[in-house]
Design an enzyme around this catalytic site. Structure first.
Site, PDB file in Angstrom:
ATOM      1  N   SER A  39       0.996  -1.249  -0.493  1.00  0.00           N
ATOM      2  CA  SER A  39      -0.558  -0.117  -0.119  1.00  0.00           C
ATOM      3  C   SER A  39       0.708   1.203  -0.227  1.00  0.00           C
ATOM      4  O   SER A  39       2.172   0.999  -0.676  1.00  0.00           O
ATOM      5  CB  SER A  39      -1.248  -0.213   1.320  1.00  0.00           C
ATOM      6  OG  SER A  39      -1.947   0.872   1.054  1.00  0.00           O
ATOM      7  N   ASP A  70      -9.451  -4.208  -6.474  1.00  0.00           N
ATOM      8  CA  ASP A  70      -9.247  -3.556  -5.202  1.00  0.00           C
ATOM      9  C   ASP A  70      -9.744  -2.327  -5.037  1.00  0.00           C
ATOM     10  O   ASP A  70      -9.241  -1.368  -6.340  1.00  0.00           O
ATOM     11  CB  ASP A  70      -7.486  -3.634  -5.560  1.00  0.00           C
ATOM     12  CG  ASP A  70      -6.916  -2.774  -4.257  1.00  0.00           C
ATOM     13  OD1 ASP A  70      -8.141  -2.405  -3.938  1.00  0.00           O
ATOM     14  OD2 ASP A  70      -5.360  -2.816  -4.227  1.00  0.00           O
ATOM     15  N   HIS A 130      -7.905  -5.370  -0.937  1.00  0.00           N
ATOM     16  CA  HIS A 130      -6.615  -3.825  -0.846  1.00  0.00           C
ATOM     17  C   HIS A 130      -5.123  -5.163  -0.192  1.00  0.00           C
ATOM     18  O   HIS A 130      -4.226  -4.445   0.007  1.00  0.00           O
ATOM     19  CB  HIS A 130      -6.527  -3.118  -0.202  1.00  0.00           C
ATOM     20  CG  HIS A 130      -5.910  -2.776  -0.409  1.00  0.00           C
ATOM     21  ND1 HIS A 130      -5.051  -1.786  -1.797  1.00  0.00           N
ATOM     22  CD2 HIS A 130      -4.547  -1.409   1.027  1.00  0.00           C
ATOM     23  CE1 HIS A 130      -3.756  -0.803  -1.026  1.00  0.00           C
ATOM     24  NE2 HIS A 130      -3.547  -0.917  -0.346  1.00  0.00           N
TER      25      HIS A 130
END
Lengths: 393, 271
Positions: free
Chosen positions: B95, B217, B245
């Protein structure tokens, strides 16, 4: 009543009751697969969201969330659910079919197959409309409280700044150095003060005092004493007479706080300054002579604001080139640390070591020693003022 | 205090083997890697860390100014790389940390030889000609959502876990701090993360980089993953059949497999 089998409302079979409870429970139910696709939803949730249960069954849980809520879901909700097997009391806003929002609190549990893979996610949804508006009010109240504390501290600082002149005025022919350090973190208005003002050409008044206590009430007395002195000094110039009048003023004032002070009237002469000194319940000043050991002047006088009909006496000395007079509050001598109290002897020793230093150095050195002694945290206010006649070193 | 203890760094695997440093993203902590990182212990020196404010990190090192942008976080990673004297390291960032490890690679190109970006996004907010997936308002909404969810957070629950090496078994006291962060710290981190723009950095990252993209996602959409891989001079994209995610949690095997293939290909090139 046997207590062994669950009872159910009249006219409903146990199965109907279970189905009825699922569909019309006072909370929403959702079951999704591992990827968040909704497998089933109950009628309560459908009603709250303005959708049919069939519509819901073609959506994902994430689609019900607002975009901001989706980020929260992906970064907190889903990882926590995977890691703990459940999450509780997560605040979300669910999107209704009419574009409105349903503030909700959500609990979820993970249902796993025997091999550990995810069979289903079960989610219970509680309408939190009232709670959320209450929380908003709480958040706002917290923000308001923080803002008002900030204002109060600013006010205290501003007050303090008006009460203590941070830099004494320039006095021709005299070097004046001062330091003020409030106790603790300095957010509260303290009781120590000083003032240096002109009475005329080469004629000055120096005041250093200590009002017992701290906070707003002490600040009121500080202001009273300071401005009374300034007003009286227009006509009365002898320290002993000024102290008597301030004593009267304080006795007449509603506050029961008392005050100590030392006043020094300075008049310039050709080769130095003549100083008239009066003391009221305050440690007498220290005299640093170029050619003699540092000593404390022999001066006494009663506290201000306690007794009627008190009399004060002045002492007159001459400050020649290189001499320094040091005024201080008991934040110095009563400073306590691992070694006990700072005390008079240590004070004399520290000041005497700097006999040939400038007033600025004397003041800074003394403050440094006292703070070190207390491991850097002043337990009481500290004010020090040094008046030195240039030359002679 | 060293960066190693400030960030609750844990080291496992083969001490003499090439290092891999795994960095978690916004929200949780190093335990995000518990289903992935152990697979590399046989072949690598495996390093995990907690970003400032997360998990077992030491909040006494927190500085509002430093952590109001992502540079402060990236600098922490760089410090860990230096303190451990990592060389020829593969940095794996999930991320927001996909961008953070790239910043570290640019700062220490000699020490960091390759990157793995899991679900990266260089820019979350839409702009003319670019689709990040979110509008400015959505980020405000996220900050609100953080605020309401932290109403139940009390200072008494500040992260209390310290150097428990009993990995990967998570004790109850460890899971307590997972996904918990001081509300102000979290808010500032979220603001720095979701309002950042690192698109211009990507073409400068020359190290071989694997981009792992989930097929579904909502934070880092497929188009964004493709954009990242295109912009990187040595980027390669691998699509994972995973929703969400966090493939490191939802599809750990596929994630591990893709990273293994990538690091093996690096070995072939260098030897």
């Amino acid at each position: 009543m046997t207590g062994e089998s669950p009872r159910h409302p009249p006219g409903l079979t146990p199965r109907d009751e279970a189905d009825d409870l699922y569909q019309h429970a006072p909370c929403g139910y959702l079951t999704t697969d591992a990827d968040g696709r909704i497998l089933s939803a109950n009628a309560t949730l459908a009603r709250w969201l303005g959708r049919t249960t069939d519509e819901l069954a073609s959506m994902t849980f994430v689609e019900l969330l607002t975009p901001g809520g989706r980020i929260y879901h992906e970064t907190h909700f889903a990882p926590s659910l995977r890691m703990h097997g459940e999450v509780r009391e997560i605040a979300v806003e669910l999107r209704r079919s009419d574009a409105g929002r349903l503030p909700a609190l959500v609990n979820a549990t993970l249902d796993r197959h025997a091999d550990g893979s995810v069979r289903a996610v079960r989610i219970a949804v509680f309408d939190a409309t009232e709670r959320r508006s209450y929380e908003r009010e709480l958040l706002l109240a917290k923000e308001r409280a923080e803002a008002s504390e900030e204002r109060a501290q600013t006010l205290a600082r501003t007050l303090q700044e008006t009460l203590i002149p941070p830099i004494p005025p320039h006095v021709p022919g005299l070097e004046v150095a001062a330091v003020y350090r409030p106790a603790g973190d300095g957010t509260e208005v303290g009781g120590d003060f000083y003032d240096v003002f002109s009475l005329g050409q080469d004629d000055w008044m120096v005041v250093l005092g200590d009002v017992r206590g701290k906070g707003p009430e002490a600040a009121v007395v500080t202001a009273l004493v300071r401005y009374t002195l300034r007003a009286l000094a227009v006509t009365t110039r002898r320290p002993c007479l000024l102290l008597e009048q301030v004593n009267e003023t304080l006795l007449q004032h509603s506050s029961d706080r008392f005050c100590t002070a030392v006043l020094v009237r300075l008049r310039r002469r050709e080769d130095g300054w003549r100083a008239e000194i009066g003391v009221a319940g305050h440690p007498a000043p220290l005299l640093l002579r170029v050619d003699d050991r540092t000593r404390q002047l022999d001066l006494l006088g009663p506290l201000l604001g306690v007794l009627d009909d008190v009399a004060y006496t002045d002492r007159e000395i001459f400050l020649g080139a290189g001499d320094t007079l040091v005024l201080y509050t008991d934040g110095i001598t009563e400073a306590s640390g691992p070694l006990g109290f700072f005390g008079d002897e240590r004070l004399l020793r520290v000041v005497d070591a700097g006999r040939s230093s400038s007033p600025r150095e004397v003041v800074d050195n003394l403050l440094g020693e006292v703070l070190d002694f207390q491991r850097g945290v002043a337990r009481d206010d500290i004010a020090v003022l040094a008046l030195g006649v240039p030359g002679g070193h | 205090m060293s960066a190693v203890s400030r960030h609750a760094v844990s080291v496992s695997g083969r001490p003499e083997a090439p290092p891999m440093l795994f960095v978690h993203g916004f929200g949780c902590d190093q335990h995000m890697w518990r289903y992935v990182a152990p697979a590399f212990e046989a072949s690598h020196r495996v390093v995990l860390m907690d970003l400032m404010g997360a998990g077992g990190s030491d909040l006494s090192g927190y500085d509002e100014q430093r952590y109001s942008t992502l540079e402060g976080y990236a600098d922490d990673i760089t410090q860990v790389v230096r303190d451990l004297d990592l060389r020829d390291a593969v940095l794996v960032g999930h991320s927001v940390s996909a961008m953070l490890v790239a910043m570290t690679q640019l700062a220490e190109p000699e020490r960091v030889s390759a990157l793995v970006m899991v679900a990266p996004s260089p820019r979350y907010v839409d702009e003319p000609g670019y689709t990040g997936g979110f509008a400015e308002d959505d980020i405000d909404e996220l900050l609100d959502s953080l605020a309401s969810n932290y109403l139940g957070w009390s200072s008494a629950m500040a992260p209390a876990i310290m150097g428990n090496a009993d990995w990967p078994e998570l004790g109850a006291e460890l899971t307590e701090s997972f996904c918990r962060m001081d509300p102000e710290v979290a808010r500032r981190f979220a603001n720095a993360t979701f309002r950042s723009d690192h698109r211009e950095m990507l073409p400068r990252v020359e190290a071989p980089t694997l981009v792992l993209q989930c097929s579904n996602d909502v934070i880092a959409p497929v188009a964004v993953g493709e954009y990242v891989a295109e912009q990187l001079p040595a980027g390669s994209l691998v699509m994972l059949e995973a929703t969400g995610h966090c493939p490191n949690l939802s599809a750990p095997d596929a994630t591990t497999q893709a990273i293994t293939t990538f690091v093996s290909s690096l070995d072939t090139v260098t030897t």
